[in-house]
Motif scaffolding. Sequence first.
Motif, PDB file in Angstrom:
ATOM      1  N   ASP A  20      -0.652  -7.609  -9.148  1.00 21.71           N
ATOM      2  CA  ASP A  20      -2.186  -7.174  -9.355  1.00 21.71           C
ATOM      3  C   ASP A  20      -2.664  -6.106  -8.623  1.00 21.71           C
ATOM      4  O   ASP A  20      -3.301  -5.361  -9.272  1.00 21.71           O
ATOM      5  CB  ASP A  20      -3.127  -8.613  -8.833  1.00 21.71           C
ATOM      6  N   ILE A  21      -2.150  -5.609  -7.391  1.00 21.65           N
ATOM      7  CA  ILE A  21      -2.536  -4.734  -6.963  1.00 21.65           C
ATOM      8  C   ILE A  21      -1.679  -3.362  -7.319  1.00 21.65           C
ATOM      9  O   ILE A  21      -2.431  -2.264  -7.541  1.00 21.65           O
ATOM     10  CB  ILE A  21      -2.022  -4.850  -5.280  1.00 21.65           C
ATOM     11  N   LEU A  22      -0.514  -3.575  -7.696  1.00 19.38           N
ATOM     12  CA  LEU A  22       0.268  -2.525  -8.079  1.00 19.38           C
ATOM     13  C   LEU A  22       0.139  -2.096  -9.635  1.00 19.38           C
ATOM     14  O   LEU A  22       0.582  -1.027 -10.071  1.00 19.38           O
ATOM     15  CB  LEU A  22       1.721  -2.429  -7.577  1.00 19.38           C
ATOM     16  N   SER A  23      -0.158  -3.197 -10.441  1.00 13.82           N
ATOM     17  CA  SER A  23      -0.222  -3.295 -11.865  1.00 13.82           C
ATOM     18  C   SER A  23       1.099  -2.250 -12.303  1.00 13.82           C
ATOM     19  O   SER A  23       1.244  -1.286 -12.866  1.00 13.82           O
ATOM     20  CB  SER A  23      -1.300  -2.683 -12.710  1.00 13.82           C
ATOM     21  N   LEU A  24       2.382  -3.068 -12.202  1.00 17.00           N
ATOM     22  CA  LEU A  24       3.544  -2.336 -12.557  1.00 17.00           C
ATOM     23  C   LEU A  24       4.468  -3.307 -13.148  1.00 17.00           C
ATOM     24  O   LEU A  24       4.447  -4.542 -12.804  1.00 17.00           O
ATOM     25  CB  LEU A  24       4.062  -2.064 -11.047  1.00 17.00           C
ATOM     26  N   ARG A  58       0.690  -1.163   0.138  1.00 17.72           N
ATOM     27  CA  ARG A  58       0.071   0.001   0.077  1.00 17.72           C
ATOM     28  C   ARG A  58       0.912   1.275   0.109  1.00 17.72           C
ATOM     29  O   ARG A  58       0.431   2.372  -0.771  1.00 17.72           O
ATOM     30  CB  ARG A  58      -1.050   0.071   1.158  1.00 17.72           C
ATOM     31  N   ASP A  84       1.959   2.068  -3.372  1.00 20.27           N
ATOM     32  CA  ASP A  84       0.966   2.464  -4.198  1.00 20.27           C
ATOM     33  C   ASP A  84       1.049   3.876  -3.995  1.00 20.27           C
ATOM     34  O   ASP A  84       0.907   4.783  -5.042  1.00 20.27           O
ATOM     35  CB  ASP A  84      -0.314   1.531  -3.856  1.00 20.27           C
TER      36      ASP A  84
END
Lengths: 246, 269
Positions: free
Chosen positions: B200-204, B150, B153
Motif C-alpha cells: 500500500d505504501i510503495l505500490s510496487l 521509507r 521509497d
Amino acid sequence: MSTDSQPTSASSPAFEFKSGVITIPVLNLFSADINVITHQLREKIKQAPEFFTNSSLLLDLSALQDQDLNLSLLVDAIRNSGMRPIGVRGGTADQHQDAKGLMLPIMATQNSTASTKQEAPVRAEAPKQETPGPAASTTTASTIINQPIRSGQRVYVKGDLIVIAQVSAGAEVIAEGNIHIYGTLRGRALAGVQGDESAQIFCSDLQAELVSVAGTYRISEDLDESKRNTPVQIYLNNQALIIKNI
Amino acid sequence: MARIIVVTSGKGGVGKTTTSAAIAMGLAKKGHKTAVIDFDVGLRNLDLILGCERRVVYDFVNVINDEATLNQALIKDKRCNQLYILPASQTRDKDALTKEGVGKVLEELSKTFKYVVCDSPAGIERGANLAMYFADDAFVVTNPEVSSVRDSDRMLGILSSKSKRAELGEEPIKEYLLLSRYDPKRVKLGAMLSVEDVQDILSLHLLGVIPESQSVLSASNAGEPVILDEKSDAGQAYSDIVDRYLGEDKPHRFVDEEKKGLFGRLFRS
C-alpha cells in the motif's frame, strides 16, 4: 534611492549595488479623512509603541482611487504620529504627482489580489466565490503526473497539478494553482504558493504530513482525526484552512 | 545484450547481498550466464557470501583503472559454471568508482553475459547511485518495518529520476519489490507490517516474500548462497523469485503462518 554613480579612479570600489528584499509594514487606506486616520493610527501605536515608533511605512492608496486625498497633510500627520512613510503604491496619477513632490517613491502594485482584499471589508455581503475571480483567471495549463511521487522527490508546477498516483511520505508537491491527488497523500501538498488564496487541494485519501494553501498550513499532528484516511477538499475561508470531506 | 539488475534498498542490513548472491546463483542454475558485481567498495562482502573470498586476486576497481582485465578479475563459481563474481576492492572507497569506468565494465560484461546483477551498497551516495545508474531492472529489498519502507521509497524516487534510462528519457527501470525477513507470526500480533501494508505504501509489483529464517545466517557463514539450500524456506522463496522474474506464474508462499499438523506440533516445536 539614487541611481547615479560617478566614475571614480580609485582602485577599490566604494560601493556595490545589490538587490535586497525587506519586509515593511503597508498601511492600506480605506478613508481619505486625515483626522479619522490620525486618530485611529494613534490608537494603534498606543497598543505597541515600540513596534510602530520610527517604523518605515508604505502607503497603499489603491482603495482611494475616487477620493480626494491631501497626501502632503497625510504624510505630515503620520510623521507626527512617529512613523516614517517611505513610499506609496496604488492610487491615481494626481496622487502620484503629489508623492513625487514629497520626494516619496512610487512602488508598483503587487497584483490584483491586493485590491480585492481591500475591497472585501467595504462590501462585506459580497459572495465569497466572487473575490478570487481576477486571480484565478491568470492560471496557466495544468500538469498531469501518472507515476507515484516518491519520498525525497519534489514537484513544482506553475498552474494546477494533477497526480493520478500516490504522494509518498517525505515527498513534496507544490503548485501555484490547485492540487488534485487521485491517490493517497502521505507527503506535503502546498497549493497557491504564489499567494493565490482561491487555490484548493483535493485528495482521495488524506494522510498528509502537511497541507498548505497560500501559506496557511496545517501539520499532520493538527489534522482532525475524522478527516484522516478520507477523501477531502482543502481551501481557505477568511484566512482559515478548511478541510472538508467530499 | 545483458539485462542489468540492481539489488538495492537505501537502508543497510536488509539483505541486499544475500539476495544478490541468491538471485545470481538462481539465474545461473537456470542455465543463464550471469555475473554478479559487488559495488560496496571498501566493505567487500559478496565474496564471503558466495564463498570465493580465498580466490580474489584482482577486483572491480582494478578493472576500472585498467590495472587488470575483466577476465583476470572475474571469479568463476565452483558450484555453477554459469556464474561469475566480480568482487569489490576492500582497500579503496567509493570515490574509486567513476561513471565512465562502471559503464565501460558493464558494457564489456554485456557482450558475453545474459544477466549482470549489481549488488548495491546501502545509502544513496556514489556507490549506490552508480550501482543503479545503468540498470534495466531493480530489485528493491525491503524489510517489513517503517524505516526500511521509507528508505526504499526514497530509492525508488532516485531510480525513476537519476538513472541513465531516466536521463535519456527511455522506458523507465522495471521495479520489483522483495520483502525480506518476513515473519507472519509477528505480523499477526501487529508487531510487523504486513505484505499489504508495504504494498500500500510503495505500490510496487511484489516479486516475492522471503521469510525470516535461520538458514540465511548459516548459509552466509558457510559461504553457500541460501538458494542452494533447497530444504530451507528462504532458499525456496528465492527459487520462486527467480522463476517469477523469468516469467513463470507461481503463487506467493510464506505470506501466511504455516499451519502445523499433529506431527508438526509433536516433532517440530
